[in-house]
Each structure stands twice: as C-alpha cells, then as structure tokens.
Scaffold this active site. Structure first.
Site, PDB file in Angstrom:
ATOM      1  CB  SER A  79      24.851 -16.887 -45.243  1.00  0.00           C
ATOM      2  OG  SER A  79      25.796 -15.837 -45.092  1.00  0.00           O
ATOM      3  CG  HIS A  91      27.165 -16.858 -40.967  1.00  0.00           C
ATOM      4  ND1 HIS A  91      28.482 -16.990 -41.346  1.00  0.00           N
ATOM      5  CD2 HIS A  91      26.496 -16.428 -42.073  1.00  0.00           C
ATOM      6  CE1 HIS A  91      28.603 -16.669 -42.628  1.00  0.00           C
ATOM      7  NE2 HIS A  91      27.406 -16.312 -43.082  1.00  0.00           N
TER       8      HIS A  91
END
Length: 285
Positions: A41, A267
C-alpha cells in the site's frame, strides 16, 4: 549553386546512404523505457485520490503514487501492479480476483523496477499498532504497556521470516529481469522519536520509541536484503524526520490513525508519495 557544388552534394548524399548514415528526422523513434512497480500500500499510494483504473479497486492504487510520478516525469512506460495489503507472498500468487502474481509483470526486457514491501509480512505494521493500542486500553496508566507485554516478540519475525522473504523476492526479480535496475525504498517514519500525539496516534507515550525501533528494524532489514541481492536501497528515514503522523496538516507525510485527511490512515498522503518519488528519482539519477 554551381554545377560542381551540386555534383559534390549529390555524391556526399549517396555516400552517406551507402554507409548507413541517416538524418535525425529519418532515425527510428526510441522506445520508452520499460518500468515496473511492485509492492504494498505504501508503493500503491493507497488512500491518495484519484484511484488508478488500471488496477482492481480493492488494491486502492493511486494515480498519484510515486511510480506514476516517476513515469510521468521521465517518460517511462509504466506497468504498476502494486496493491494495498500486499506481502512478498503476493509476488508469487494473485492477491485478489482480477490481480495477478506481481512478479508476472516482469519481463526479460524490463529496465527499471521500483518497490516497497515487507511491512505486511508477519502483519508487522498493522499488528504492532493494534497490539500497542490494545495494551494502552487495557492498562491506561502504564508508561510502556506494549513493550512490557510484548517485548522482543514483535521484532523477532522481521529477522527470521521477513529478511529471507525479501532476499528471495529481490533475487527472483533479478532472475526475471536481468537487465533491470532495482530500487527498493524503506518506509518513512510513522511516529516521532519520542513524545506522543494522543489521540491521533492512540499509543502510550513510552511505547512510541518502542514502535519506532520496530520500524527501524524493518527498514534496516530491507536495506540489508537490498545489499545482499545487488538492489539499490532508497533510505526515507532522514528526509522523513519530522514528517510523521503526529505532525499537523501541511507538515506531515503520514496520516494519523484518527482524524486522517484520507480514507487509509497511517499511510503516506499525497505529499508523502511525492517525497518518495523525489528520493527514488535521486537514486535513479
């Protein structure tokens, strides 16, 4: 133009054609460099909009991840099979319906490979965050409840399992694309070296250095695997210092667990992907 000069020019043109010279306008157009991006990711830019239409929706691959930025800037022909949640095992088998084994994107003519991988092996990132959040909830007055409860157990699989998996994956990339230059990036800092930003990152202040040390261990493992296999390690630790998920909007490259500005917390945001692209480009040269 005199007759003599005209004859000389005609003779020169004939000679050039005979020995194979061609004018720039007649030269065959060069093909774009063949570029493949692999990984998880962080590599996919999951959470950064817009989502790329070339990968299945479950992967949450972004059109603005670092590989798309690199390809756009350098004019490379990109095949991006990065996918949120990927582990090294997903290099060898489809992760979701509609995806393929990531290594199947490689060919003998691939010239550039970039990737980020390892953080999902053994559930390192998500598992550690969950463990430390749970430890704080169960013992809210303790200074280091997660470290006290788990000790070295969270880091041990990084050496015993993640490292050999990374070495194998990088070696197999070399085998499939022997001409390719391979660049693997470490992970930018998720947390500061010390302190706390509760509740955005809901872990005990004393466990922040504990989690940071775990990430440092993972990044060093990626670095050693790259060295072992002849790949180039792109270090994100220095440039991402002070850009972690505890920093305010506009300064941070990582979104926090709570009150994130994108749907995938902990993230990189768009600035984080841009920063990874910049470091990758420096290494690519």
């Amino acid at each position: 133009m005199t007759t003599g000069v005209r004859r000389w020019l005609l003779a020169a043109s004939a000679l050039a054609a005979t020995v194979g010279f061609a004018s720039p306008a007649a030269a065959a157009p060069s093909q774009p460099l063949e570029y493949v991006n692999l990984g998880d990711s962080f590599s996919a830019g999951s959470g950064v909009f817009p989502v790329a239409a070339t990968q299945v929706a479950k992967c949450m691959q972004s059109e603005q991840n670092f590989s798309h930025r690199i390809a756009q800037q350098l004019g490379y022909r990109l095949t991006d099979v990065s996918c949120g949640g990927a582990k090294t095992q997903d290099f060898y088998a489809p992760q979701f319906d509609g995806t393929r084994a990531q290594l199947d994107a490689l060919t003998p003519t691939t010239e550039l490979v970039t990737l980020m991988i390892g953080g999902n092996n053994n559930n390192t990132f998500a598992g550690a965050m969950a463990a430390c959040i749970g430890a704080m909830v169960s013992n809210p007055v303790a200074q280091t409840p997660c470290q006290a409860q788990h000790g070295a157990k969270l880091a041990e699989p990084i050496e015993t399992q993640t490292y050999p998996a990374l070495v194998k994956a990088l070696s197999d990339i070399h085998d499939r694309s022997p001409q390719a230059r391979i660049f693997i990036a470490g992970y930018p800092w998720l947390l500061p070296a010390s302190g706390s930003c509760y509740p955005q990152m809901p872990v005990a202040a004393g466990d922040v250095p504990y989690l940071r040390a775990l990430q440092a261990k993972l990044n060093d493992t990626v670095r050693r695997a790259a060295k072992e296999t002849g790949a180039t390690f792109v270090d994100m630790s220095q440039v991402s210092e002070g850009r972690d998920g505890c920093k305010p909007v506009g300064e941070r490259w990582i979104e926090p667990m709570l009150f994130a500005t994108q749907p995938v917390p902990v993230h990189p945001n768009a600035e984080g992907e841009r920063a990874i692209a910049a470091e990758m480009l420096k290494a690519i040269g």
